[in-house]
Design a protein around this motif. Structure first.
Motif, PDB file in Angstrom:
ATOM      1  N   ASN A  72       0.916  -1.159  -0.007  1.00 47.68           N
ATOM      2  CA  ASN A  72       0.045   0.074   0.078  1.00 47.68           C
ATOM      3  C   ASN A  72       0.814   1.295   0.126  1.00 47.68           C
ATOM      4  O   ASN A  72       0.499   2.162  -0.531  1.00 47.68           O
ATOM      5  N   ALA A  73       2.091   1.321   0.616  1.00 47.62           N
ATOM      6  CA  ALA A  73       2.730   2.505   0.617  1.00 47.62           C
ATOM      7  C   ALA A  73       3.636   2.581  -0.677  1.00 47.62           C
ATOM      8  O   ALA A  73       3.745   3.692  -1.133  1.00 47.62           O
ATOM      9  N   LEU A  74       3.575   1.547  -1.363  1.00 47.28           N
ATOM     10  CA  LEU A  74       4.398   1.569  -2.880  1.00 47.28           C
ATOM     11  C   LEU A  74       3.426   2.249  -3.765  1.00 47.28           C
ATOM     12  O   LEU A  74       3.708   2.668  -4.797  1.00 47.28           O
ATOM     13  N   VAL A 121      -8.744  -7.832 -12.281  1.00 47.53           N
ATOM     14  CA  VAL A 121      -6.995  -8.491 -12.043  1.00 47.53           C
ATOM     15  C   VAL A 121      -7.177  -9.747 -11.933  1.00 47.53           C
ATOM     16  O   VAL A 121      -6.387 -10.527 -12.452  1.00 47.53           O
ATOM     17  N   GLU A 122      -7.802 -10.146 -10.992  1.00 46.00           N
ATOM     18  CA  GLU A 122      -7.807 -11.708 -10.512  1.00 46.00           C
ATOM     19  C   GLU A 122      -8.341 -12.507 -11.552  1.00 46.00           C
ATOM     20  O   GLU A 122      -7.810 -13.666 -11.944  1.00 46.00           O
ATOM     21  N   GLU A 123      -9.190 -12.003 -12.325  1.00 46.22           N
ATOM     22  CA  GLU A 123      -9.866 -12.903 -13.507  1.00 46.22           C
ATOM     23  C   GLU A 123      -8.847 -12.841 -14.531  1.00 46.22           C
ATOM     24  O   GLU A 123      -8.902 -13.704 -15.318  1.00 46.22           O
ATOM     25  N   SER A 124      -8.229 -11.632 -15.004  1.00 44.83           N
ATOM     26  CA  SER A 124      -7.320 -11.868 -15.811  1.00 44.83           C
ATOM     27  C   SER A 124      -6.120 -12.850 -15.639  1.00 44.83           C
ATOM     28  O   SER A 124      -5.607 -13.556 -16.482  1.00 44.83           O
ATOM     29  N   LEU A 125      -5.920 -12.923 -14.236  1.00 43.26           N
ATOM     30  CA  LEU A 125      -4.791 -13.871 -13.694  1.00 43.26           C
ATOM     31  C   LEU A 125      -5.291 -15.330 -14.162  1.00 43.26           C
ATOM     32  O   LEU A 125      -4.557 -16.094 -14.517  1.00 43.26           O
ATOM     33  N   LEU A 142       3.078  -7.797  -4.643  1.00 41.06           N
ATOM     34  CA  LEU A 142       3.748  -6.705  -5.377  1.00 41.06           C
ATOM     35  C   LEU A 142       3.306  -7.044  -6.792  1.00 41.06           C
ATOM     36  O   LEU A 142       2.588  -5.843  -7.400  1.00 41.06           O
ATOM     37  N   ALA A 143       2.802  -8.170  -7.667  1.00 43.03           N
ATOM     38  CA  ALA A 143       2.434  -8.201  -8.859  1.00 43.03           C
ATOM     39  C   ALA A 143       0.863  -7.776  -8.507  1.00 43.03           C
ATOM     40  O   ALA A 143       0.628  -7.140  -9.851  1.00 43.03           O
ATOM     41  N   ARG A 144       0.235  -8.157  -7.982  1.00 37.83           N
ATOM     42  CA  ARG A 144      -1.384  -7.688  -7.751  1.00 37.83           C
ATOM     43  C   ARG A 144      -1.263  -6.077  -7.617  1.00 37.83           C
ATOM     44  O   ARG A 144      -2.248  -5.497  -8.354  1.00 37.83           O
ATOM     45  N   THR A 145      -0.456  -5.626  -6.857  1.00 38.47           N
ATOM     46  CA  THR A 145      -0.398  -4.121  -6.591  1.00 38.47           C
ATOM     47  C   THR A 145      -0.017  -3.456  -8.017  1.00 38.47           C
ATOM     48  O   THR A 145      -0.597  -2.387  -8.204  1.00 38.47           O
ATOM     49  N   VAL A 147      -1.622  -0.016 -12.237  1.00 36.10           N
ATOM     50  CA  VAL A 147      -1.713  -0.030 -13.984  1.00 36.10           C
ATOM     51  C   VAL A 147      -3.043   0.259 -14.450  1.00 36.10           C
ATOM     52  O   VAL A 147      -3.275   1.157 -15.392  1.00 36.10           O
ATOM     53  N   LEU A 148      -3.881  -0.657 -14.333  1.00 37.92           N
ATOM     54  CA  LEU A 148      -5.389  -0.656 -14.684  1.00 37.92           C
ATOM     55  C   LEU A 148      -5.967   0.403 -14.395  1.00 37.92           C
ATOM     56  O   LEU A 148      -6.682   1.007 -15.055  1.00 37.92           O
ATOM     57  N   GLU A 149      -5.817   1.099 -12.853  1.00 40.05           N
ATOM     58  CA  GLU A 149      -6.538   2.053 -12.750  1.00 40.05           C
ATOM     59  C   GLU A 149      -6.168   3.256 -13.350  1.00 40.05           C
ATOM     60  O   GLU A 149      -6.925   4.158 -13.550  1.00 40.05           O
TER      61      GLU A 149
END
Length: 402
Positions: A113-115, A277-281, A356-359, A364-366
């Motif tokens: 979250n900090a990143l 994102v989860e569905e894309s994965l 990290l990947a999820r973040t 990026v999508l947002e």
């Protein structure tokens, strides 16, 4: 389904975003199948969700490593997974768990979250640069590749000037068939020498980064981490921390743009970003090889008895399309929840960097939805080209316009 000869693995499909036809056929008719890997070695391929998850989660079934008496299948003819470097890091037992806990402290939800603000700012800058150069553009080259490189290098304290060098080394180390063993070994040596120098520099001038912190850590016996472990950890994180995410950014955006209704649904309701994102994965049909496991005792899977010493390839991507686990498994549902996919693996060897990947994927999508709501593919979907010869799957490029 009976097999006279092993199937060549990995499989291919006609379109870059579509799954190989073999996945569905094997799940239904031959859930434990003989395959020949790129190295020429033979293994057993598991494709059903429950079987894949069970094998990956069972501590009896380990990652292949040096020093075992039986012949363990190699995934590739060369490459990082078959190198001595891959055997330096602890792969089993308490040593492995301690190493994971040590690294995992840098991938907590609080740190991620900090990143987010810094990742968003970099994504905006890269998108602005892409827009300034004009439409159409290659989203992978302009955004998908440079963003994860910047993020993981920042986490490891790597200077900006050195980041371009990782593309070549990463490509070489993840190669299955592209390069000779001599070329692979040369790249591994260059990368190792670079990382050794970087670690020495961090010892002299520590920073607020993961490698500086690891230098002060100890193993579970209270001994400082060796230089070989530090070097292997740094290289592993740099390769895994950018290559897979860089490719996934491109594939995720391509899947969402392939059906215009998906993109418009997200533009209208950005709160769907996380589930999208989860569905894309889950839907990723071009994710790479899967995970190799080595059986240290006789075991039965889906009615097939596999003896001690068997090498088993778990296809997480095929498992993620299993109708037994996911209703409408071949349909992309941006609102799917829960979504217990195994894109990051399962068990003790699940991907450490998945937070990290999820973040990165979410940010990026947002940013894309906010800055480029009119984004669309600049080619027809069937013309998208996949990357060949690497252990991770991806698109060669992602042409887009706005």
């Amino acid at each position: 389904m009976t097999q006279d000869e092993p199937l060549r693995y990995p499989f291919t499909s006609e379109a870059a975003l579509e799954p190989p036809a073999e996945w569905a056929r094997l799940r239904e008719q031959c859930p434990v199948a003989r395959v020949t890997l790129a190295s020429g070695d033979e293994a057993m391929l598991v494709t059903r969700y429950d079987d894949v998850k069970a094998v990956l989660s069972d501590p009896r079934f380990t990652r292949p490593s040096a020093g075992r008496g039986a012949r363990v299948a190699n995934m590739e003819s060369g490459g990082l997974f078959n190198s001595e470097m891959s055997n330096i890091l602890p792969q089993h037992g308490e040593d492995h768990l301690h190493w994971r806990r040590t690294i995992g402290k840098w991938f907590t939800a609080k740190r991620m979250n900090a990143l987010r603000p810094a990742i968003a700012a970099m994504a905006e800058q890269l998108i602005d640069d892409m827009v300034a150069k004009g439409s159409p553009a290659d989203l992978k080259a302009c955004l998908g590749f440079p963003l994860p490189v910047w993020v993981i290098c920042d986490m490891l304290g790597v200077p900006d000037a050195d980041r371009e060098r990782f593309a070549h080394w990463s490509d070489m180390l993840l190669s299955m068939t592209r390069y000779t063993q001599a070329e692979f070994e040369a790249a591994q040596q260059e990368f190792g020498l670079y990382m050794a120098g970087h670690i020495n520099a961090k010892r002299a001038e520590p920073g607020d980064d993961l490698l500086s912190a690891l230098i002060t850590e100890t193993d579970r016996h209270g001994e400082p981490l060796t230089d070989l472990v530090l070097i292997s950890t740094g290289i592993g994180l740099l390769v895994a921390g950018h290559e897979t995410t860089a490719n996934m950014i491109g594939k995720m955006v391509a899947m969402l743009l392939a059906d215009r209704g998906r993109w418009e649904e997200l533009v209208a309701d950005p709160s769907l970003v996380r589930t999208a994102v989860e569905e894309s994965l889950r839907m990723d049909a071009n994710s790479g090889l899967g995970m190799l496991r080595y059986f240290t005792e006789d075991v039965e899977i889906a009615g097939t008895l596999l003896p001690d010493g068997t090498s088993v390839m778990c296809s997480m991507a095929a498992a993620n399309r299993d109708e037994r686990a996911f209703e409408g498994a071949d349909e992309m549902n941006l609102r799917r929840s829960p979504n217990p996919h195994v894109a990051f693996g399962a068990g003790a060897h699940a991907c450490l960097g998945q937070p990290l990947a999820r973040t990165e994927l979410q940010v990026v999508l947002e940013v894309l939805l906010r800055k480029l709501p009119s984004l669309e593919l600049a080619v027809i979907v069937d013309d998208l080209r996949r990357v060949e010869g690497l252990a991770v799957g991806g698109l060669k490029e992602l042409p887009v316009r706005w």
